[in-house]
Design an enzyme around this catalytic site. Structure first.
Site, PDB file in Angstrom:
ATOM      1  N   ASP A 107       1.824 -16.182  24.441  1.00 43.31           N
ATOM      2  CA  ASP A 107       2.523 -15.034  23.875  1.00 43.31           C
ATOM      3  C   ASP A 107       1.976 -13.717  24.410  1.00 43.31           C
ATOM      4  OD1 ASP A 107       4.151 -16.679  22.487  1.00 43.31           O
ATOM      5  OD2 ASP A 107       3.489 -16.100  20.491  1.00 43.31           O
ATOM      6  N   CYS A 149      -3.164 -22.915  20.670  1.00 40.67           N
ATOM      7  CA  CYS A 149      -2.598 -21.559  20.598  1.00 40.67           C
ATOM      8  C   CYS A 149      -1.285 -21.445  19.838  1.00 40.67           C
ATOM      9  CB  CYS A 149      -2.482 -20.994  22.004  1.00 40.67           C
ATOM     10  SG  CYS A 149      -4.068 -20.370  22.617  1.00 40.67           S
ATOM     11  N   SER A 524       2.728 -10.236  16.274  1.00 45.51           N
ATOM     12  CA  SER A 524       1.529 -10.997  16.589  1.00 45.51           C
ATOM     13  C   SER A 524       0.607 -10.980  15.393  1.00 45.51           C
ATOM     14  CB  SER A 524       0.816 -10.372  17.794  1.00 45.51           C
ATOM     15  OG  SER A 524      -0.502 -10.861  17.903  1.00 45.51           O
TER      16      SER A 524
END
Length: 637
Positions: A107, A149, A524
């Site tokens: 990302d 992740c 995020s």
């Protein structure tokens, strides 16, 4: 080169076949033994119990660690070492390991690019691929999943959750280390915005950019989606105690793979399946622990998806609200502060079991749940409280960094005295009638009044693409008091993209701490500030956020004590009015003429958006609910 052969002697030995096997076993099982011998496995050991190790490994590295072909990110670069360690342990214990992989994107790498439109949809695709790989070894006795992740790890948990009566163990891929000099991987992602505003030099940007990922493997140093997912995996009972957030590449990290191999054999022997571990109580425990850590709002999407994959009820927004009001935040970790310790420092302070010890003291956990250790959570926490490992690592943190572990993971009273507040709030209002989310604990404390309420009224600056919004920030068009409204970024518009480059830039530019963000996109886990996302309905689904115009006055109120909030239209250029009047005017307005999906939205993502909309949407975890989808198709037919 031209000495090409056409025949070979083949493996020595014979398959350990019996008449019963030849008469009753499917041909695939028999041919599987032939394949195993062909790959070099000892024929006399071909009937050892078989276990599958799945990972998100990416890239190709030499035995020395030198890169031959790069991976997408450090998070999957070293997980092959964990696979190998688990496999060697299984083989030494008279089991046959198999290994497969479905790698994952980064990302961070795709921030601000069209690659981000594939990020959240990838999770569902990867979970399906991993489940198909599991079923493609029908002789497996269990599965070990290795992942690190933002999307690969939730996908792995979704896949493992489907294991049912068969055991599954999750090995988290750990974290990368801090640079001795420089910036962490969160702050370094703002070098472009800071340079554009003349806050740093080219030389500084080049130097800190080179060093931020200080060790070659592991997830980022902050409590973002990767780290929070590791925490949740352990809190669910899918990982062994004190394996989340271990430093990648180090002996204690490799030890987790060896112990996990032993654990899955024990689960097999005891007849404990994944369905015995993933229960409504373990899902609730994970929500409790997530709240105590703070962490990423993306887990509001991933936890329901894991529950759905396990065949369990999905947590509702009301349940998340209840949990966040009930549970004090106990962990001081980057980016939530106040001191912003790195994930490896949280690990040394005791990580997940240390937090759970505090939660157990206050009766907030169901400690009767089973874990992949084969023991109850209560037994695991008893072990941890007396473990030499606990004492040694906490002492190591003090020796290495001069940090008192009690300052990293705190009691509720200590945390309260340090200003730690519960993490997440779900504002509603005439701009978010179906809800939204803000990480209330990450709003700059200097902007919060003494009554713990954040209040902001300012003019809207509306953007229909992320590129236009970041350009306005870099060129100084966004000024103190503005409310950035980024729309057409939800599932239908851009695959519900993550907009960290915007929130990070606002954090690092001094005047921009007074700027708020409203969006139908997501954030995020390292995002901070008055950033309100997941606004529903999204603009392209008829949400009122898609009717806003530049200059509209937006009122945001976030009560960090009561965990309640509102986001309203309360004015137009030169005129102020009530929230009720704002609702009336929004109802009379038509949608903006420039609303449209991103011109480069992939067809794959359009399909994903349609399927998840039919399956409960964002608040339902962005899953594929097959019954709901099939029912909808049949009705239309």
């Amino acid at each position: 080169m031209l000495g090409v052969g056409t025949h070979a002697p083949g493996p020595a030995g014979v398959l350990p076949l019996t008449p019963e096997m030849l008469l009753t076993e499917p041909s695939g099982n028999l041919f599987g033994l032939t394949q195993n011998a062909g790959m070099g496995w000892e024929p006399q050991r071909l009937l050892d119990p078989e276990f599958l190790i799945l990972s998100t490994h990416g890239g190709l590295r030499a035995e020395s660690g030198e890169p031959i072909a790069l991976g997408f990110h450090t998070g999957h670069w070293e997980v092959g070492l964990l696979v190998a360690e688990a496999a060697r342990e299984l083989k030494s214990l008279r089991a046959t390991p198999f290994a497969g992989a479905c790698t994952d994107p980064c990302d961070g790498r795709t921030q601000g690019t069209t690659g981000m439109m594939d990020s959240l949809p990838f999770r569902n695709d990867a979970a399906m691929v991993l489940r198909r790989l599991m079923r493609s070894l029908p002789t497996r006795k269990g599965v070990i999943g290795v992942a690190t992740c933002d999307k690969g790890l939730p996908a792995m948990m979704m896949a493992l959750a489907s294991s049912g009566k068969k055991p599954a163990v999750l090995v988290p891929g750990g974290v990368t280390l801090l640079p001795e000099q420089g910036e962490d991987a969160a702050k370094v992602q703002t070098i472009g915005a800071r340079f554009a505003q003349s806050h740093i030099t080219l030389e500084h940007a080049a130097e800190v950019g080179c060093r931020a990922c200080a060790s070659p493997g592991g997830g980022c140093q902050f409590l973002g989606t990767a780290a929070t997912s590791q925490v949740v995996g352990e809190a669910l009972g899918l990982s062994l105690p004190h394996t989340a957030l271990a430093p990648s590449g180090q002996p204690i990290w490799l030890d987790a793979a060896r112990r996990s191999a032993r654990a899955i054999l024990r689960l097999h022997e005891l007849g404990i399946g994944t369905g015995d571990i993933l229960t409504p109580a373990s899902i609730y425990n994970a929500m409790i622990v997530k709240a105590a850590f703070g962490g990423s709002t993306n887990l509001l999407i991933h936890v329901p998806a894991i529950a759905h994959a396990a065949g369990l009820p999905r947590p509702t927004v009301a349940e998340w609200v209840e949990v966040n009001r009930l549970v004090p935040r106990l962990v001081d970790a980057l980016p939530n502060g106040p001191r912003n310790f790195a994930t490896v420092q949280v690990f040394l302070a005791g990580g997940v079991p240390e937090v759970m010890l505090e939660l157990r003291k206050h009766g907030l956990l169901d400690v009767k749940v089973k874990t992949v250790s084969g023991e109850t959570l209560d037994t695991c926490l008893d072990w941890w409280s007396e473990s030499p490992r606990r004492a040694d690592l906490r002492r190591r943190l003090k020796e290495l960094d001069g940090i008192d572990p009690e300052d990293v993971i705190m009691s509720p009273d200590r945390a309260r005295s340090r200003g730690l507040t519960s993490a997440v709030c779900f504002p509603i209002g005439n701009l978010a009638p179906e809800g939204s989310v803000v990480k209330s604990t990450a709003i700059d404390p200097s902007l919060v009044d003494e009554d713990q309420v954040f209040r902001h009224v300012g003019p809207a600056r509306v953007f229909v693409t992320e590129a236009a919004a970041i350009r306005a920030i870099k060129t100084g068009e966004i000024i103190k008091g503005n409310v950035i409204v980024l729309i057409c970024s939800g599932p239908k518009g851009a695959g519900m993209q993550e907009i960290y480059q915007i929130t990070a830039a606002l954090k690092e530019l001094p005047h921009c701490k007074h700027v708020a963000v409203l969006t139908d996109a997501r954030f995020s886990g390292v995002s901070t500030g008055a950033c309100i996302g997941h606004i529903s309905p999204e603009a392209l689904a008829g949400g009122p956020i898609g009717k806003l115009r530049d200059g509209d006055q937006i009122e945001i109120v976030i009560d960090r004590a009561k965990l309640a909030g509102t986001v309203h239209l309360v004015g137009e250029v030169g005129e102020a009015f009530s929230a009720e009047e704002g609702s009336r005017r929004l109802a009379q307005r038509s949608a903006r003429l420039d609303l449209a999906p991103h011109p480069e939205l992939p067809e794959d993502t359009r399909l994903w958006a349609a399927l998840v909309t039919a399956s409960g949407g964002v608040w339902g975890g962005c899953v594929y609910d097959v019954e709901a989808i099939v029912s909808g198709l049949e009705k239309k037919a």
